[in-house]
Design an enzyme around this catalytic site. Structure first.
Site, mmCIF file in Angstrom:
data_model
loop_
_atom_site.group_PDB
_atom_site.id
_atom_site.type_symbol
_atom_site.label_atom_id
_atom_site.label_comp_id
_atom_site.label_asym_id
_atom_site.label_seq_id
_atom_site.Cartn_x
_atom_site.Cartn_y
_atom_site.Cartn_z
ATOM 1 N N SER A 61 0.614 -1.155 -0.214
ATOM 2 C CA SER A 61 -0.082 -0.059 0.013
ATOM 3 C C SER A 61 0.772 1.324 0.004
ATOM 4 C CB SER A 61 -0.952 0.188 1.300
ATOM 5 O OG SER A 61 -1.953 -0.732 1.039
ATOM 6 N N LYS A 64 0.133 3.525 -2.909
ATOM 7 C CA LYS A 64 -0.868 4.135 -3.141
ATOM 8 C C LYS A 64 -0.644 5.769 -3.125
ATOM 9 C CE LYS A 64 -3.699 0.571 -0.943
ATOM 10 N NZ LYS A 64 -4.601 0.266 0.162
ATOM 11 N N TYR A 189 -2.943 -2.333 -10.272
ATOM 12 C CA TYR A 189 -3.084 -2.047 -8.883
ATOM 13 C C TYR A 189 -2.181 -3.295 -8.054
ATOM 14 C CZ TYR A 189 -4.699 -2.310 -3.986
ATOM 15 O OH TYR A 189 -4.710 -2.374 -2.435
ATOM 16 N N TYR A 241 -4.337 3.892 7.958
ATOM 17 C CA TYR A 241 -5.597 3.232 7.965
ATOM 18 C C TYR A 241 -6.386 3.739 9.614
ATOM 19 C CZ TYR A 241 -3.424 0.733 4.565
ATOM 20 O OH TYR A 241 -2.794 0.331 3.379
ATOM 21 N N VAL A 259 1.142 -3.946 3.732
ATOM 22 C CA VAL A 259 1.168 -5.372 4.145
ATOM 23 C C VAL A 259 2.355 -6.232 3.985
ATOM 24 C CG1 VAL A 259 -1.439 -5.407 4.803
ATOM 25 C CG2 VAL A 259 -0.429 -6.319 2.568
#
Ligand code: GLN
Length: 305
Positions: A61, A64, A189, A241, A259
């Protein structure tokens, strides 16, 4: 500095046993749970490393943040934010609950999976391959590592098991958030998440953000300052998050987790930091990596607040 970093890494090793490796991407089960490393790259270009800083892991992530800046560059702010929101969710990163219950339907922010999949679909390119090549070239540039590659096994593992991401993507196509081909967008992605890096690579990305989008080595402006500012703000509000609030209080600088066990941080005007520790807490953040960043923030006085 090296002695201090070495000591922090050794001190925080005890946290590794408290976390787990992610099960939903089978290939990530092969990670070395006991790896723990840290790299610092200052905006003057000084580098410091300790622990398992040569250990390779997938960026997940953390990517992103970069895909968001590229989509903003290609499509502009109003296009991107008409389809993806700016608010934290308080939900896990892969949650789909708010996609349907909140109207008009759009993912809350570009750091959760739904928002990031939508953002990746917005990157300009004639095909999925062209988009991922553009992303990979950009990563190679800002990490100063022309050898960065995609880990094919992790990519295939994500593609095979990514049904929740697939479900959210098809839902977003139905409501008009995504207009591109879904399997192509998911492929971009999954591949961007599978780029293999070390803490040094992500510390360079952090330094580039800390320096407002100007390459710390060449002095070249690589990204518009406004888009870097937006990216760093999302890192503060949503980067960890549903652990972002606690992180802001205990650490206090823009950071993004993945992760794969990495955390990339940008201390504005000062440095980029990369940590890795594949053992994760229940929110999907590196459990020992968080402790390293807490220590660094306190001892080097790095909180921006
Ligand atoms: N590729 C991962 C996923 O889609 C990224 C999640 C993460 O790093 N938090 O679930």
């Amino acid at each position: 500095m090296e002695n201090y970093l070495q000591k922090v890494v050794e001190d925080k090793r005890s946290y590794i046993d408290k976390g787990t490796l992610p099960e939903y991407i089978p290939e990530l089960q092969k990670a070395r749970k006991d790896a723990l490393g840290v790299s610092i790259v200052t905006i003057e270009g000084d580098t410091h490393h300790a622990g398992d800083y040569k250990y390779s892991f997938t960026i997940q992530s953390i990517s992103k943040v970069i895909s968001l800046m590229l989509a903003l560059k290609d499509k502009g702010e109003s296009y991107v934010f008409s389809r993806v929101g700016m608010e934290p969710t308080g939900d896990p990163f892969n949650s789909m609950v708010k996609l349907e219950t909140v109207r008009p339907s759009k993912p809350f922010n570009p750091m959760i999976n739904a928002g990031a999949i939508a953002v990746s679909s917005m990157i300009e390119g004639n095909s999925g391959e062209e988009k991922i090549k553009k992303l990979l070239d950009f990563f190679r540039k800002i990490t100063h590592n022309p050898e960065l590659e995609i880990n094919e096994d992790v990519y295939l593992s994500e593609k095979r098991t990514g049904d929740r991401n697939r479900a959210m993507a098809y839902f977003m196509k139905d409501v008009g958030v995504i207009t591109e081909d879904i399997e192509d967008s998911l492929d971009v992605y999954f591949r961007q998440c599978s780029i293999e890096v070390t803490t040094k690579d992500i510390a360079y990305i952090g330094a580039f953000l800390a320096n407002n989008g100007v390459d710390i080595i060449t002095g070249e402006r690589v990204m518009e300052e406004r888009f870097v500012k937006i990216a760093k703000t999302f890192m503060v509000t949503c980067g960890m998050y549903n652990g972002s609030g606690e992180f802001a209080i205990n650490v206090g600088f823009p950071a993004k987790s993945g992760v794969g066990g990495g955390i990339m941080a940008a201390v504005p005007g000062k440095m980029g930091i990369g940590v890795v520790g594949p053992s994760l807490d229940e929110k999907g953040n590196s459990i020992a990596g968080l402790e390293i960043l807490k220590d660094l923030s306190k001892n080097l006085d790095l909180s921006i607040f």
